[in-house]
Structures are given as C-alpha cells and as structure tokens.
Design a protein around this motif. Structure first.
Motif, PDB file in Angstrom:
ATOM      1  N   ALA A  43      17.817  43.278  47.424  1.00 55.49           N
ATOM      2  CA  ALA A  43      19.257  43.332  47.907  1.00 55.49           C
ATOM      3  C   ALA A  43      19.980  42.431  47.048  1.00 55.49           C
ATOM      4  CB  ALA A  43      19.003  43.296  49.376  1.00 55.49           C
ATOM      5  N   ALA A  44      20.852  42.918  46.629  1.00 51.96           N
ATOM      6  CA  ALA A  44      21.981  41.898  46.172  1.00 51.96           C
ATOM      7  C   ALA A  44      23.389  42.517  46.367  1.00 51.96           C
ATOM      8  CB  ALA A  44      21.900  41.695  44.669  1.00 51.96           C
ATOM      9  N   PRO A  45      24.533  41.829  46.562  1.00 48.14           N
ATOM     10  CA  PRO A  45      25.674  42.219  47.228  1.00 48.14           C
ATOM     11  C   PRO A  45      26.374  43.082  45.889  1.00 48.14           C
ATOM     12  CG  PRO A  45      25.987  39.907  46.955  1.00 48.14           C
ATOM     13  CD  PRO A  45      24.502  40.334  46.696  1.00 48.14           C
ATOM     14  N   THR A  46      27.195  43.929  46.042  1.00 49.87           N
ATOM     15  CA  THR A  46      27.806  44.608  44.800  1.00 49.87           C
ATOM     16  C   THR A  46      29.063  43.542  44.472  1.00 49.87           C
ATOM     17  OG1 THR A  46      29.556  45.881  46.371  1.00 49.87           O
ATOM     18  CG2 THR A  46      27.438  46.757  45.700  1.00 49.87           C
ATOM     19  N   VAL A  47      29.675  43.685  43.299  1.00 55.22           N
ATOM     20  CA  VAL A  47      30.576  43.081  42.653  1.00 55.22           C
ATOM     21  C   VAL A  47      31.803  43.355  43.543  1.00 55.22           C
ATOM     22  CG1 VAL A  47      32.265  42.686  40.908  1.00 55.22           C
ATOM     23  CG2 VAL A  47      29.774  42.692  40.559  1.00 55.22           C
ATOM     24  N   ALA A  48      32.152  44.284  44.199  1.00 52.50           N
ATOM     25  CA  ALA A  48      33.440  44.983  44.631  1.00 52.50           C
ATOM     26  C   ALA A  48      33.348  44.246  46.184  1.00 52.50           C
ATOM     27  CB  ALA A  48      33.527  46.617  44.702  1.00 52.50           C
ATOM     28  N   ALA A  49      31.881  44.295  46.704  1.00 55.04           N
ATOM     29  CA  ALA A  49      31.993  43.781  48.197  1.00 55.04           C
ATOM     30  C   ALA A  49      32.237  42.372  48.150  1.00 55.04           C
ATOM     31  CB  ALA A  49      30.520  44.147  48.684  1.00 55.04           C
ATOM     32  N   THR A  50      31.702  41.789  47.068  1.00 57.57           N
ATOM     33  CA  THR A  50      32.014  40.292  46.862  1.00 57.57           C
ATOM     34  C   THR A  50      33.308  39.933  46.619  1.00 57.57           C
ATOM     35  OG1 THR A  50      29.843  40.068  46.203  1.00 57.57           O
ATOM     36  CG2 THR A  50      30.977  38.128  45.485  1.00 57.57           C
ATOM     37  N   GLU A  51      34.116  40.822  45.798  1.00 60.38           N
ATOM     38  CA  GLU A  51      35.633  40.441  45.556  1.00 60.38           C
ATOM     39  C   GLU A  51      36.209  40.508  46.792  1.00 60.38           C
ATOM     40  OE1 GLU A  51      36.393  42.869  42.269  1.00 60.38           O
ATOM     41  OE2 GLU A  51      35.592  41.204  40.895  1.00 60.38           O
ATOM     42  N   LYS A  52      35.892  41.585  47.655  1.00 60.42           N
ATOM     43  CA  LYS A  52      36.659  42.026  48.654  1.00 60.42           C
ATOM     44  C   LYS A  52      36.391  40.606  49.938  1.00 60.42           C
ATOM     45  CE  LYS A  52      36.637  45.593  52.564  1.00 60.42           C
ATOM     46  NZ  LYS A  52      36.003  46.265  53.189  1.00 60.42           N
ATOM     47  N   PHE A  53      35.275  40.220  49.918  1.00 61.49           N
ATOM     48  CA  PHE A  53      34.988  39.268  50.652  1.00 61.49           C
ATOM     49  C   PHE A  53      35.722  37.794  50.335  1.00 61.49           C
ATOM     50  CE2 PHE A  53      32.899  35.042  51.333  1.00 61.49           C
ATOM     51  CZ  PHE A  53      32.702  35.022  52.272  1.00 61.49           C
ATOM     52  N   LEU A  54      36.010  37.461  49.105  1.00 68.58           N
ATOM     53  CA  LEU A  54      36.510  36.424  48.438  1.00 68.58           C
ATOM     54  C   LEU A  54      38.151  36.571  48.704  1.00 68.58           C
ATOM     55  CD1 LEU A  54      34.608  35.734  45.151  1.00 68.58           C
ATOM     56  CD2 LEU A  54      34.497  34.455  47.289  1.00 68.58           C
ATOM     57  N   ALA A  55      38.677  37.854  48.561  1.00 66.91           N
ATOM     58  CA  ALA A  55      40.100  38.186  48.848  1.00 66.91           C
ATOM     59  C   ALA A  55      40.543  38.038  50.167  1.00 66.91           C
ATOM     60  CB  ALA A  55      40.413  39.729  48.476  1.00 66.91           C
ATOM     61  N   ARG A  56      39.543  38.239  51.092  1.00 68.46           N
ATOM     62  CA  ARG A  56      39.936  38.098  52.554  1.00 68.46           C
ATOM     63  C   ARG A  56      39.946  36.609  52.881  1.00 68.46           C
ATOM     64  NH1 ARG A  56      35.706  38.787  57.481  1.00 68.46           N
ATOM     65  NH2 ARG A  56      36.907  38.300  59.322  1.00 68.46           N
ATOM     66  N   LEU A  57      39.032  35.939  52.293  1.00 66.25           N
ATOM     67  CA  LEU A  57      39.251  34.376  52.482  1.00 66.25           C
ATOM     68  C   LEU A  57      40.512  33.760  51.731  1.00 66.25           C
ATOM     69  CD1 LEU A  57      36.564  34.867  54.123  1.00 66.25           C
ATOM     70  CD2 LEU A  57      35.600  32.980  52.523  1.00 66.25           C
ATOM     71  N   GLY A  58      40.465  34.207  50.869  1.00 70.01           N
ATOM     72  CA  GLY A  58      41.640  33.796  49.961  1.00 70.01           C
ATOM     73  C   GLY A  58      43.112  33.932  50.736  1.00 70.01           C
ATOM     74  N   ALA A  59      43.119  35.198  51.350  1.00 75.82           N
ATOM     75  CA  ALA A  59      44.339  35.456  52.313  1.00 75.82           C
ATOM     76  C   ALA A  59      44.569  34.488  53.338  1.00 75.82           C
ATOM     77  CB  ALA A  59      44.250  36.958  52.565  1.00 75.82           C
ATOM     78  N   ALA A  60      43.400  34.244  53.770  1.00 74.54           N
ATOM     79  CA  ALA A  60      43.283  33.124  54.985  1.00 74.54           C
ATOM     80  C   ALA A  60      43.663  31.901  54.625  1.00 74.54           C
ATOM     81  CB  ALA A  60      41.933  33.443  55.579  1.00 74.54           C
ATOM     82  N   PHE A  61      43.731  31.339  53.632  1.00 78.17           N
ATOM     83  CA  PHE A  61      44.029  29.867  53.389  1.00 78.17           C
ATOM     84  C   PHE A  61      45.170  29.425  53.653  1.00 78.17           C
ATOM     85  CE2 PHE A  61      39.981  29.921  51.085  1.00 78.17           C
ATOM     86  CZ  PHE A  61      39.490  28.463  51.840  1.00 78.17           C
TER      87      PHE A  61
END
Ligand SMILES: Cc1cc2nc3c(=O)[nH]c(=O)nc-3n(C[C@H](O)[C@H](O)[C@H](O)COP(=O)(O)OP(=O)(O)OC[C@H]3O[C@@H](n4cnc5c(N)ncnc54)[C@H](O)[C@@H]3O)c2cc1C
Length: 485
Positions: free
Chosen positions: A416-434
């Motif tokens: 198992a490895a995360p998809t690029v899209a899911a990783t970007e979504k995760f990072l965008a969620r965090l980025g928006a929280a800063f």
C-alpha cells in the motif's frame, strides 16, 4: 527465503519503535527491530544533560498498554522517562526482537519487497518497512569559524560528556532553545560560572513541578481510577491546544501569563535582552522547573546576546568584539528536524530515492506514508503533531491506522502507498489550517526551517484522531508484490 512468511522490519527502538514492536508482537506478526545504538530509548537515551525534564505531564508520556503509577513528579526528569522506557521493553519482552548496534543504511523496494541493508553488511527482506527513526535525532552543530580549535571539552547537548566536572569550570552554552534554557538553569543553580549565548530571546514557561503525593498514586490504583484519570487528561489536551490554533481570549491570556514570568527579572537591561519579539508558541516553549529567570540573575550566570563571530581555543568572540573566556563549550544547537530517516538511503518505485522525492519540499500522507514508496510507513514523519499532541497519543493513532493498512495490504497480497492526489489533498487541508495559528507570522522556528510551511499538525488533537480513524482505502494504491523465492 523459501516459504518465508509475512514480515515487518522496523528501524529504531525509541518510544515509536517500541510501541510499534509491542503492537506487532500482540498481532502475532513476524518482525525485527534494528537499532543503531546499544540500548532502547532514543531521545531519552541520548539526551542526559542536566536539567532535562519532560515538557508534558509525566502521565501523558505513557504507553497506553503500560500504566506507570509511580512517577516521582508532575513532570518527570529525563532519567525517569528513560528508566520507564527500558522497563517497558523488558516487561514486554521486546529486547529479543531488537538487533542492537545495527544501523540500517539502505532500504530498497524491489520485486514487491523491501530489501534492507545495515552498516555491518547484514541484509534482511521484509514486506513492510517502518521507519521509527525519530524527528530529533540528528544533532546540528553550528557553522562557526574556529569551532574545531576550542581547546577544552566541547560537545553537543545530546552527547553530554559526564566525565567533565561541573565545578571550577567556565561553561559556555550556545543556544536559546529548550535544551539551552534547561542546561543554563541547571548549571547556574549548581554554582558553575555559566554564559549562555543567545541570538534571540525565548518565551519560557516558569512552572511548578511538585513531587507526586501518595494520595495521587493511590487514586490511580483504585478500581477504575486509572481510566478515569486518563480520560480527564485527554480532555485537558483537547481543551489546552486551542490557543495555539486560533487567536482569541485564550491566546491573549496565555501571552499575559508568559509576560508576567519576565517580571522575575529585576535588571531592566537583562529583561530587555530576554524579552521575545515574536508571538508566543511560535517556537517550542522551553519549560523551566527551577525558574530560569531567577537562575540567570545569579552572580555566576551571564547572558550574552548577539552573533558569535568565531571560536578561539579558550573562548568565544562576538561580532561586536566581546570576548568570553571559557573552559567548556556546550552546543545546545538542536537537531536537523527534517532529516527523518536520513541519511538512510531509501529507494521506492522506479528507483526514486527519498532525497529525490523530498528535494523541493518535505511531505507525507498523514505523517505516516509516501506516494511511490509502497508498504513504507513512518512514525512521526512529516506533519505529525510535534507540538500539540503528546507523542504516545499521536503514536497510538498513527500505529492503529498503519496496522489496518498493513492488514489490508497483506490480505490483498499487495503493498500500500497513498495516491498523489490523496497526499496533495492532505497537504492542502493542513496548508489551509496554518493562517491564524501561532506557528506562522514571520518568526523563525525549527518546524519550518527551510520549508514553505511549518512541518507539523496545525489542527486540534481530535482532528488527528478523526483523520486516522477515517483514512479511506481509496486514498491508497495497492502495488503488486512480486513472487517470493
Ligand atoms: C532534548 C529533547 C527533549 C525532548 N523532550 C520532549 C518532551 O518533553 N515531550 C515530548 O513529547 N517530546 C519531547 N521530545 C521529542 C522526542 O524526540 C519524542 O518525544 C520521542 O522520544 C520520539 O521518539 P521516537 O522513537 O520517534 O524517536 P527517537 O527517540 O529519536 O528514537 C529513534 C531511534 O531510532 C534509532 N535510529 C535512527 N536511525 C536509525 C537507523 N538508520 N537504523 C537503526 N536505528 C536508527 C535511534 O538510535 C533512536 O534510538 C524531546 C526531544 C529532545 C531531543
């Protein structure tokens, strides 16, 4: 290798590696842990400097599977944390799974399996590779001219030389972070002549650290007592991390409280030197149990603020020409926070290395996984909560999710490895929280270092729990694993 069963290799036997080991043992998974040192404990084994105490409540620094009813203090000394970690390893029979003095130097995913290599030339093969290598383990030494010419003992704070006697020496401590504050405080109260060299002031938490009472210990042992207290603690965490995340009255109250600590300093010039010019919480807050502000007012303690120009055999010379003569020099200059498992050479799909993947910026999915690196998991990898969630609690959530992913991958006979899209979504969620959190707004901190955003978890702890409880399998790609020999 014929007939070899499913196997996991873990790098590191600190808090994270031991938690993972106990979980794998409990799940009857075949595994081995490689530890580059000769003992368990990671941070708590390496950092033995005077004055080091845990910065969260001792009871928040417990493995959920091994309660400790006997902490001596509200915030335990580092030696006690280390003793507890060693006891956990012993009581849980984990040592037999650990290969000590074996540093993993390379791990390559080929033919659907991880091929591991150690510095001694040992090789191993695993379906899953877990890096529990810590986020503060690679000491950083400052690039100051003349460093090698210092004639007396000099060492990094995580490599304390206990053969150097305290008394009769002029000590220099370079650094104003948590280690620098705790070391200076301890040396000052021990009566040593100590000079702390700081470039900027830190907010310091002057806290009480009482001994635990027999009543408190007894309460934990009463039927249901431990669980009740533990629930109360987690509730406290949920309430207490909010001031870091958004502006408001809670943050203002915290700032007022911290400003009031500075009133311990009588000399206006010293107070000025030690007054931070950035928002509270932007850096990790040093904790002081014996009042650092009083310690630095002792006649044997000195604060020198400014840029160090160079080091000479018998002292330090500042950019303004001030010269301070010293016998011992301690580098409390921190760690490379974005090294993670490196210098280990990790190679994923298509021969892509971790250095290549992280060349432009550090990233991960949930702090635990990376696209292109199937069945590679990290504990406390990039964007894990290194500030507002106690480490054992964060681990419980990360490991719970990793175990589910491992079971799913194993069941499918895939990796198992995360998809690029899911990783970007995760990072965008965090980025928006800063925006609005204490970690942004121009102050320098090691969470950010040379990265575009701080590399930590900018959401409440409940959100961390929620994230790991709900990780959707669609966020993962399942790569075929090759035939076993
Ligand atoms: C001075 C200091 C004080 C701290 N105080 C606190 C605190 O008060 N509260 C708090 O919550 N956190 C604190 N931390 C953070 C602390 O690092 C974590 O709480 C926790 O110990 C991390 O555990 P870990 O197992 O993830 O990493 P580590 O403790 O760093 O353990 C990693 C282990 O992996 C091993 N290793 C690394 N690379 C390899 C390799 N290639 N092959 C084999 N083995 C390898 C290392 O030898 C080490 O044993 C502190 C950190 C420092 C440096």
């Amino acid at each position: 290798m014929a007939g070899r069963g499913f196997r996991v290799v873990v790098a590191g036997a600190g808090v994270s590696g031991l938690f993972m080991a106990e979980t794998l043992k409990h799940a009857h998974v075949d595994f081995a842990v490689y530890e580059k040192a000769g003992e368990v404990g990671g941070t708590w084994r390496d950092n033995t400097f005077p004055g080091l105490f845990v910065d969260v409540l001792s009871r928040q620094y417990e493995f959920p599977f091994q309660p400790n009813y006997g902490w001596s203090r509200k915030y335990a000394p580092a030696s006690e944390i280390w003793a507890y970690i060693k006891r956990v390893a012993r009581d849980r029979g984990l040592a037999k799974f650990i290969r000590f003095n074996e540093e993993i130097v390379a791990a390559r995913f080929t033919d659907g399996l991880w091929h591991i290599e150690t510095a001694k030339g040992t090789t191993d093969v695993a379906d899953v590779f877990v890096c529990a290598t810590g986020f503060l383990h690679k000491p950083l030494l400052p690039d100051i001219a003349g460093r090698d010419r210092f004639a007396g003992p000099s060492f990094h704070s995580s490599r304390w030389d206990h053969t150097v006697p305290y008394a009769g020496k002029r000590w220099g401590v370079i650094g104003s972070g948590a280690s620098g504050v705790q070391i200076t405080e301890a040396l000052a109260w021990a009566g040593c002549d100590v000079t702390q060299f700081i470039r900027r002031a830190q907010w310091v938490h002057i806290r009480d650290n009482p001994h635990s009472t027999w009543r408190e210990r007894l309460k934990l042992r009463l039927p249901g007592g431990y669980r009740r207290e533990q629930r109360r603690l987690w509730q406290l965490i949920n309430e207490s991390d909010h001031w870091r995340l958004k502006p408001g009255p809670l943050r203002e109250a915290m700032e007022r409280e911290y400003r009031s600590f500075l009133d311990y300093i009588k000399d206006p010039e010293l107070k000025e030197k030690l007054t931070p010019d950035y928002n509270l919480g932007c850096t990790r807050i040093p904790k002081s149990d014996k009042n650092y502000y009083e310690a630095v007012q002792l006649p044997n303690a000195h604060i020198v603020k400014g840029q160090i120009d160079h080091i000479e055999p018998d002292g330090v010379v500042m950019a303004d020409g001030t010269r301070v003569e010293l016998d011992v020099l301690v580098y409390a200059t921190g760690f490379d926070p974005h090294a993670y498992m490196r210098p280990m050479n990790v190679t994923g799909l298509n021969g892509v290395t971790i250095d290549e993947a992280w060349r432009e910026k550090i990233y991960s999915y949930g702090g635990i996984a990376l696209p292109g690196f199937p069945n590679l998991f990290m504990l406390y990898g990039p964007f894990s909560p290194v500030n507002n969630v106690p480490v054992p609690l964060g681990l419980e959530q990360e490991i719970g999710c990793i175990m589910r992913l491992i079971a799913e991958a194993r069941g499918r006979g895939r990796a198992a490895a995360p998809t690029v899209a899911a990783t970007e979504k995760f990072l965008a969620r965090l980025g928006a929280a800063f925006p609005g959190t204490v970690w942004v707004g121009g102050c320098k901190n090691w969470y950010t270092s040379d990265q575009p955003t701080p590399v930590l978890w900018p959401l409440p702890q409940e959100a961390h729990k929620g994230f790991f409880e709900e990780v959707p399998l669609e966020d993962f790609q399942f790569t075929p694993t090759g035939p076993r020999e």
